[in-house]
Design a protein around this motif. Structure first.
Motif, PDB file in Angstrom:
ATOM      1  N   GLU A  10       0.810  -1.220   0.000  1.00 14.52           N
ATOM      2  CA  GLU A  10       0.000   0.000   0.000  1.00 14.52           C
ATOM      3  C   GLU A  10       0.845   1.274   0.000  1.00 14.52           C
ATOM      4  O   GLU A  10       0.594   2.184  -0.766  1.00 14.52           O
ATOM      5  CB  GLU A  10      -0.939   0.006   1.215  1.00 14.52           C
ATOM      6  CG  GLU A  10      -2.015  -1.051   1.157  1.00 14.52           C
ATOM      7  CD  GLU A  10      -2.952  -0.866  -0.030  1.00 14.52           C
ATOM      8  OE1 GLU A  10      -3.366   0.285  -0.300  1.00 14.52           O
ATOM      9  OE2 GLU A  10      -3.266  -1.869  -0.676  1.00 14.52           O
ATOM     10  N   CYS A  11       1.860   1.337   0.870  1.00 16.92           N
ATOM     11  CA  CYS A  11       2.610   2.592   1.013  1.00 16.92           C
ATOM     12  C   CYS A  11       4.080   2.478   0.616  1.00 16.92           C
ATOM     13  O   CYS A  11       4.780   3.489   0.568  1.00 16.92           O
ATOM     14  CB  CYS A  11       2.499   3.106   2.443  1.00 16.92           C
ATOM     15  SG  CYS A  11       3.435   2.147   3.666  1.00 16.92           S
ATOM     16  N   GLY A  12       4.570   1.255   0.359  1.00 17.03           N
ATOM     17  CA  GLY A  12       5.951   1.081  -0.054  1.00 17.03           C
ATOM     18  C   GLY A  12       6.952   0.958   1.083  1.00 17.03           C
ATOM     19  O   GLY A  12       8.155   0.880   0.842  1.00 17.03           O
ATOM     20  N   TRP A  13       6.477   0.944   2.342  1.00 17.75           N
ATOM     21  CA  TRP A  13       7.380   0.764   3.485  1.00 17.75           C
ATOM     22  C   TRP A  13       8.266  -0.454   3.259  1.00 17.75           C
ATOM     23  O   TRP A  13       7.817  -1.471   2.730  1.00 17.75           O
ATOM     24  CB  TRP A  13       6.554   0.602   4.765  1.00 17.75           C
ATOM     25  CG  TRP A  13       7.362   0.199   5.958  1.00 17.75           C
ATOM     26  CD1 TRP A  13       8.014   1.025   6.804  1.00 17.75           C
ATOM     27  CD2 TRP A  13       7.605  -1.137   6.415  1.00 17.75           C
ATOM     28  NE1 TRP A  13       8.650   0.292   7.771  1.00 17.75           N
ATOM     29  CE2 TRP A  13       8.416  -1.041   7.553  1.00 17.75           C
ATOM     30  CE3 TRP A  13       7.221  -2.401   5.975  1.00 17.75           C
ATOM     31  CZ2 TRP A  13       8.849  -2.153   8.256  1.00 17.75           C
ATOM     32  CZ3 TRP A  13       7.649  -3.515   6.673  1.00 17.75           C
ATOM     33  CH2 TRP A  13       8.455  -3.382   7.801  1.00 17.75           C
ATOM     34  N   ARG A  14       9.530  -0.355   3.659  1.00 12.94           N
ATOM     35  CA  ARG A  14      10.487  -1.463   3.556  1.00 12.94           C
ATOM     36  C   ARG A  14      11.082  -1.728   4.930  1.00 12.94           C
ATOM     37  O   ARG A  14      11.453  -0.795   5.642  1.00 12.94           O
ATOM     38  CB  ARG A  14      11.623  -1.112   2.599  1.00 12.94           C
ATOM     39  CG  ARG A  14      11.199  -0.975   1.167  1.00 12.94           C
ATOM     40  CD  ARG A  14      12.389  -0.544   0.334  1.00 12.94           C
ATOM     41  NE  ARG A  14      12.044  -0.492  -1.085  1.00 12.94           N
ATOM     42  CZ  ARG A  14      12.915  -0.253  -2.041  1.00 12.94           C
ATOM     43  NH1 ARG A  14      14.186  -0.038  -1.736  1.00 12.94           N
ATOM     44  NH2 ARG A  14      12.534  -0.221  -3.294  1.00 12.94           N
ATOM     45  N   GLY A  15      11.185  -2.997   5.268  1.00 15.02           N
ATOM     46  CA  GLY A  15      11.780  -3.355   6.548  1.00 15.02           C
ATOM     47  C   GLY A  15      11.882  -4.856   6.694  1.00 15.02           C
ATOM     48  O   GLY A  15      11.956  -5.591   5.701  1.00 15.02           O
ATOM     49  N   LYS A  16      11.864  -5.316   7.923  1.00 13.73           N
ATOM     50  CA  LYS A  16      11.921  -6.740   8.247  1.00 13.73           C
ATOM     51  C   LYS A  16      10.558  -7.203   8.738  1.00 13.73           C
ATOM     52  O   LYS A  16       9.783  -6.431   9.296  1.00 13.73           O
ATOM     53  CB  LYS A  16      12.963  -7.005   9.343  1.00 13.73           C
ATOM     54  CG  LYS A  16      14.387  -6.751   8.913  1.00 13.73           C
ATOM     55  CD  LYS A  16      14.853  -7.870   8.042  1.00 13.73           C
ATOM     56  CE  LYS A  16      16.359  -7.828   7.869  1.00 13.73           C
ATOM     57  NZ  LYS A  16      16.856  -8.989   7.191  1.00 13.73           N
ATOM     58  N   TRP A  17      10.294  -8.482   8.552  1.00 17.95           N
ATOM     59  CA  TRP A  17       9.010  -9.051   8.961  1.00 17.95           C
ATOM     60  C   TRP A  17       8.762  -8.813  10.452  1.00 17.95           C
ATOM     61  O   TRP A  17       7.642  -8.560  10.877  1.00 17.95           O
ATOM     62  CB  TRP A  17       8.961 -10.542   8.630  1.00 17.95           C
ATOM     63  CG  TRP A  17       7.568 -11.050   8.544  1.00 17.95           C
ATOM     64  CD1 TRP A  17       6.871 -11.690   9.522  1.00 17.95           C
ATOM     65  CD2 TRP A  17       6.671 -10.937   7.433  1.00 17.95           C
ATOM     66  NE1 TRP A  17       5.603 -11.985   9.093  1.00 17.95           N
ATOM     67  CE2 TRP A  17       5.465 -11.536   7.805  1.00 17.95           C
ATOM     68  CE3 TRP A  17       6.787 -10.380   6.164  1.00 17.95           C
ATOM     69  CZ2 TRP A  17       4.375 -11.608   6.959  1.00 17.95           C
ATOM     70  CZ3 TRP A  17       5.698 -10.446   5.308  1.00 17.95           C
ATOM     71  CH2 TRP A  17       4.515 -11.057   5.709  1.00 17.95           C
ATOM     72  N   SER A  18       9.815  -8.851  11.258  1.00 21.24           N
ATOM     73  CA  SER A  18       9.675  -8.653  12.705  1.00 21.24           C
ATOM     74  C   SER A  18       9.230  -7.234  13.065  1.00 21.24           C
ATOM     75  O   SER A  18       8.772  -6.998  14.186  1.00 21.24           O
ATOM     76  CB  SER A  18      10.989  -8.969  13.412  1.00 21.24           C
ATOM     77  OG  SER A  18      12.005  -8.084  12.986  1.00 21.24           O
ATOM     78  N   GLN A  19       9.346  -6.287  12.161  1.00 21.40           N
ATOM     79  CA  GLN A  19       8.941  -4.911  12.419  1.00 21.40           C
ATOM     80  C   GLN A  19       7.446  -4.677  12.160  1.00 21.40           C
ATOM     81  O   GLN A  19       6.925  -3.624  12.523  1.00 21.40           O
ATOM     82  CB  GLN A  19       9.750  -3.958  11.551  1.00 21.40           C
ATOM     83  CG  GLN A  19      11.229  -3.955  11.899  1.00 21.40           C
ATOM     84  CD  GLN A  19      12.024  -3.128  10.908  1.00 21.40           C
ATOM     85  OE1 GLN A  19      12.099  -3.464   9.730  1.00 21.40           O
ATOM     86  NE2 GLN A  19      12.607  -2.047  11.386  1.00 21.40           N
ATOM     87  N   LEU A  20       6.781  -5.636  11.533  1.00 24.07           N
ATOM     88  CA  LEU A  20       5.349  -5.486  11.275  1.00 24.07           C
ATOM     89  C   LEU A  20       4.566  -5.521  12.578  1.00 24.07           C
ATOM     90  O   LEU A  20       4.971  -6.161  13.548  1.00 24.07           O
ATOM     91  CB  LEU A  20       4.846  -6.611  10.362  1.00 24.07           C
ATOM     92  CG  LEU A  20       5.422  -6.633   8.950  1.00 24.07           C
ATOM     93  CD1 LEU A  20       5.014  -7.915   8.245  1.00 24.07           C
ATOM     94  CD2 LEU A  20       4.965  -5.419   8.163  1.00 24.07           C
ATOM     95  N   LEU A  21       3.451  -4.831  12.600  1.00 21.31           N
ATOM     96  CA  LEU A  21       2.535  -4.913  13.733  1.00 21.31           C
ATOM     97  C   LEU A  21       1.845  -6.268  13.680  1.00 21.31           C
ATOM     98  O   LEU A  21       1.593  -6.796  12.591  1.00 21.31           O
ATOM     99  CB  LEU A  21       1.502  -3.788  13.649  1.00 21.31           C
ATOM    100  CG  LEU A  21       2.073  -2.372  13.531  1.00 21.31           C
ATOM    101  CD1 LEU A  21       0.948  -1.375  13.314  1.00 21.31           C
ATOM    102  CD2 LEU A  21       2.899  -2.028  14.745  1.00 21.31           C
TER     103      LEU A  21
END
Length: 89
Positions: A10-21
């Motif tokens: 949706e917004c293009g955020w990039r990170g690690k799976w552990s950072q997801l809510l």
């Protein structure tokens, strides 16, 4: 799930799976969890992406290696998957 790289569709955020809510799924709270983007808060919008450094294409392929299972995009699958798997020490 391992701590794979992730992208929000949706917004293009990039990170690690552990950072997801993460929260219990209200439709199946005993057996399932839902994830949300930490940036836009969209539910279940994260996708696992290629594990190659600097590649953020969606993960579409995978293959075993002596170091574990690789999760790659089709471009990096073609570059790596057909190498012989050397499992001997």
């Amino acid at each position: 799930m391992n701590d794979y790289k992730a992208v929000c569709k949706e917004c293009g955020w990039r990170g690690k799976w552990s950072q997801l809510l993460e929260a219990p799924n209200p439709f199946d709270p005993e057996n399932d969890r839902i994830t949300g983007c930490p940036n836009c808060r969209e539910i279940e919008s994260a996708r696992v992406v290629c594990d190659e450094p600097n590649c953020w294409n969606e993960q579409t392929c995978g293959f075993p290696t002596p170091d574990g299972y690789r999760m790659t995009c089709s471009k990096h699958y073609e570059a790596h998957a057909h190498r012989p798997l050397n499992t001997e020490g």
